[in-house]
Design an enzyme around this catalytic site. Structure first.
Site, PDB file in Angstrom:
ATOM      1  N   TYR A  19      25.566  48.144  42.729  1.00 38.67           N
ATOM      2  CA  TYR A  19      25.358  48.168  41.281  1.00 38.67           C
ATOM      3  C   TYR A  19      23.867  48.269  40.970  1.00 38.67           C
ATOM      4  O   TYR A  19      23.450  49.092  40.156  1.00 38.67           O
ATOM      5  CB  TYR A  19      25.980  46.918  40.643  1.00 38.67           C
ATOM      6  CG  TYR A  19      25.617  46.752  39.190  1.00 38.67           C
ATOM      7  CD1 TYR A  19      26.113  47.633  38.234  1.00 38.67           C
ATOM      8  CD2 TYR A  19      24.748  45.748  38.790  1.00 38.67           C
ATOM      9  CE1 TYR A  19      25.767  47.502  36.896  1.00 38.67           C
ATOM     10  CE2 TYR A  19      24.402  45.610  37.461  1.00 38.67           C
ATOM     11  CZ  TYR A  19      24.904  46.484  36.516  1.00 38.67           C
ATOM     12  OH  TYR A  19      24.545  46.353  35.199  1.00 38.67           O
ATOM     13  N   GLU A  41      29.675  43.633  29.065  1.00 35.65           N
ATOM     14  CA  GLU A  41      28.673  42.621  28.699  1.00 35.65           C
ATOM     15  C   GLU A  41      29.237  41.589  27.740  1.00 35.65           C
ATOM     16  O   GLU A  41      28.909  40.408  27.836  1.00 35.65           O
ATOM     17  CB  GLU A  41      27.434  43.278  28.075  1.00 35.65           C
ATOM     18  CG  GLU A  41      26.638  44.165  29.016  1.00 35.65           C
ATOM     19  CD  GLU A  41      25.941  43.441  30.148  1.00 35.65           C
ATOM     20  OE1 GLU A  41      25.905  42.191  30.160  1.00 35.65           O
ATOM     21  OE2 GLU A  41      25.433  44.124  31.044  1.00 35.65           O
ATOM     22  N   TRP A  49      27.599  37.751  35.651  1.00 34.57           N
ATOM     23  CA  TRP A  49      27.808  39.200  35.714  1.00 34.57           C
ATOM     24  C   TRP A  49      28.619  39.549  36.953  1.00 34.57           C
ATOM     25  O   TRP A  49      29.447  40.453  36.937  1.00 34.57           O
ATOM     26  CB  TRP A  49      26.471  39.930  35.700  1.00 34.57           C
ATOM     27  CG  TRP A  49      26.621  41.418  35.793  1.00 34.57           C
ATOM     28  CD1 TRP A  49      26.190  42.222  36.806  1.00 34.57           C
ATOM     29  CD2 TRP A  49      27.268  42.291  34.856  1.00 34.57           C
ATOM     30  NE1 TRP A  49      26.537  43.535  36.558  1.00 34.57           N
ATOM     31  CE2 TRP A  49      27.194  43.599  35.360  1.00 34.57           C
ATOM     32  CE3 TRP A  49      27.907  42.083  33.639  1.00 34.57           C
ATOM     33  CZ2 TRP A  49      27.724  44.694  34.697  1.00 34.57           C
ATOM     34  CZ3 TRP A  49      28.445  43.188  32.974  1.00 34.57           C
ATOM     35  CH2 TRP A  49      28.348  44.470  33.501  1.00 34.57           C
TER      36      TRP A  49
END
Length: 190
Positions: A19, A41, A49
């Site tokens: 990522y 988000e 996350w």
């Protein structure tokens, strides 16, 4: 074997490294991708996350490939189905917020021609390149994320506090917060 120096936050495992290396901080101008990050988000609010990243494919499947036109049309039956989906975060407020966000997203597109034009306008359509020496210098919010958060809320968006908005700005490359010794940072050396 090639070793790369990366931002320390991503060294947990290959999912995080991939990522970081291939997405985080890369400028995103495509409305479909911007909506995807907005969904992810907003679900991340109050969570890590990493938790969201591990469930990303499940979110993609649950929310019709992040098709905001379809999401804007979700009815109560779809909300109830999503609340039963163990592959996502089953938070009723966030699910309903995602539907509200899809509706608001369409309204912003109508007004500005694209969501990208709207959101990138807050940074004069150019990424902000921060010159950070260490992770401790990365902020959770900025004056711009405060302003953008307030404007998004005024337009009907949910779960878009300044911290969530700044994370979105980082993820979509509106802000480059790669630290000085990160291999991705060197591509735009000061």
């Amino acid at each position: 074997m090639e070793t790369k120096t990366r931002c320390a936050w991503c060294e947990k495992d290959d999912l995080y490294r991939d990522y970081h290396d291939n997405e985080w901080g890369n400028p995103v101008y495509d409305d479909d991708k911007l909506f995807e990050f907005l969904v992810l988000e907003t679900f991340q609010a109050g969570l890590s996350w990493y938790t969201i990243l591990k469930k990303r494919d499940n979110f993609r499947n649950a929310f019709d490939q992040f098709d905001y036109k379809k999401v804007a049309q979700y009815d109560e039956a779809k909300v109830q189905k999503l609340l039963q989906d163990e592959g996502i975060i089953r938070n009723q407020l966030k699910i309903r917020g995602t539907i509200s966000n899809a509706i608001a997203f369409l309204q912003v597109q109508e007004e500005f021609g694209s969501f990208s034009k709207y959101i990138w306008g807050f940074v004069n359509h150019e990424p902000i390149i921060n010159h950070l020496k260490s992770m401790s210098e990365i902020k959770a919010t900025t004056a711009i994320s405060d302003i953008l958060s307030k404007d998004l809320k005024k337009r009907g968006f949910k779960f878009v506090g300044s911290t969530v908005v700044y994370a979105h700005m980082q993820a979509t490359g509106m802000v480059d917060d790669h630290v000085a010794d990160c291999w991705k940072r060197t591509r735009v050396a000061p």
